[in-house]
Design an enzyme around this catalytic site. Sequence first.
Site, short mmCIF file in Angstrom:
data_model
loop_
_atom_site.label_atom_id
_atom_site.label_comp_id
_atom_site.label_asym_id
_atom_site.label_seq_id
_atom_site.Cartn_x
_atom_site.Cartn_y
_atom_site.Cartn_z
N ARG A 245 35.78 26.74 14.57
CA ARG A 245 34.43 27.45 14.36
C ARG A 245 34.64 29.03 14.06
NH1 ARG A 245 30.84 25.68 19.49
NH2 ARG A 245 32.70 26.29 20.69
N HIS A 248 33.57 29.04 9.58
CA HIS A 248 32.19 29.26 9.36
C HIS A 248 31.50 30.46 9.46
CE1 HIS A 248 30.34 27.93 13.68
NE2 HIS A 248 30.99 28.67 13.60
#
Length: 338
Positions: A245, A248
């Site tokens: 993550r 992103h």
Amino acid sequence: MEGPSSLNDHLLLLQVIFSACELGVFDLLLGAPGPLSARHVAHELRTSVDGMERLLDALVGMEVLEVEPAEGTGEGEEPAEGTGEGEEPAEGTGEEEEPAEGTGDDTYIYNNHHVSFCREGRNQNEKTFGLQPEDPFQAVYRSEEEMLKFMGLMDSSWILDGHDIATAFDLSCFQKIVDLGGCTGALAREMAKAYPSSSVSVLDLPTVVDAAKKYFSRENDDVVFHSGDFFLGDVPPADLYVLARIVHDWPEEKCLSLLRKLHDTCRPGGGVLLVEAMLLETRRGPLMAQIFSLNMLVQMEGRERPPSGYTRLLNDAGFHDVQVCRTGKSYDAILAVR
Ligand code: SAM
């Protein structure tokens, strides 16, 4: 429609519908003689094309709108958005209770700005907090309380998905694993459990590392923490870099420069593991990846991508043999080697 499982998820979906109403999306589509492209809708409603595309994608994922491929467009090209016939969004069918990223109390603050982010096509941290939009973590970490809330949210994801991510590929050939932006160390611990003969460490910003050690450490923790900034200076040497993550959150050029740095640092045969909620190639789902992508624009500077988007980024940074594993959970894994 797959996906929303918690109350927060449902509130997020409602907010998307309210934003579309406020922007006039439904009025425009209902009054149009036929389907309109996202670009056309953005132009008519004076919003950014990127913001409108993400909003319409989410509405299609929620089955509020239908999409019709424009004549002559192949797969992956921009489809025309069609009008739903006043359909109600279907009930969620998610079986597991899992919070969507960024769905702490912050969601409601940010979502007041859904309409303006859609118009302006970037996060509203300046308007909301008077902070620089290009450093979104200043806003996320604007107080210790907010930082701990965010860290708790990050930590909780890997209780459900951590093992699936750690074992999506056989990573036992990588002796030294560094989880960059590894936050509380939750995913790193799953890696250490799955690969007991590998050493696993986390690098994160100094305040996050301090809080991770103070509030999220475990007894007999075999994960080591490093403080640092992965954009500035060197990263610790490793055979495998995990970026969960992370990609992103950031614009394309920042992701590329980070991935190039990792490529230059790791030895041939070393690798990088990206962990993200992957969109379908058509961008028509999964719904929660579409919602995350919208949120990345609201809160961060990035986006969710389909497998081809990650493959291109990794290839451009010099990595090859890109393998993609859809885990069937909220997050997927993409492995590439140098
Ligand atoms: N990887 C963790 C996970 O999946 O649970 C956390 C993901 S969170 C979206 C992004 C993480 O990147 C945060 O822990 C944040 O503190 C860290 N981060 C942001 N900018 C950073 C930087 N410049 N250097 C190191 N870490 C950074």
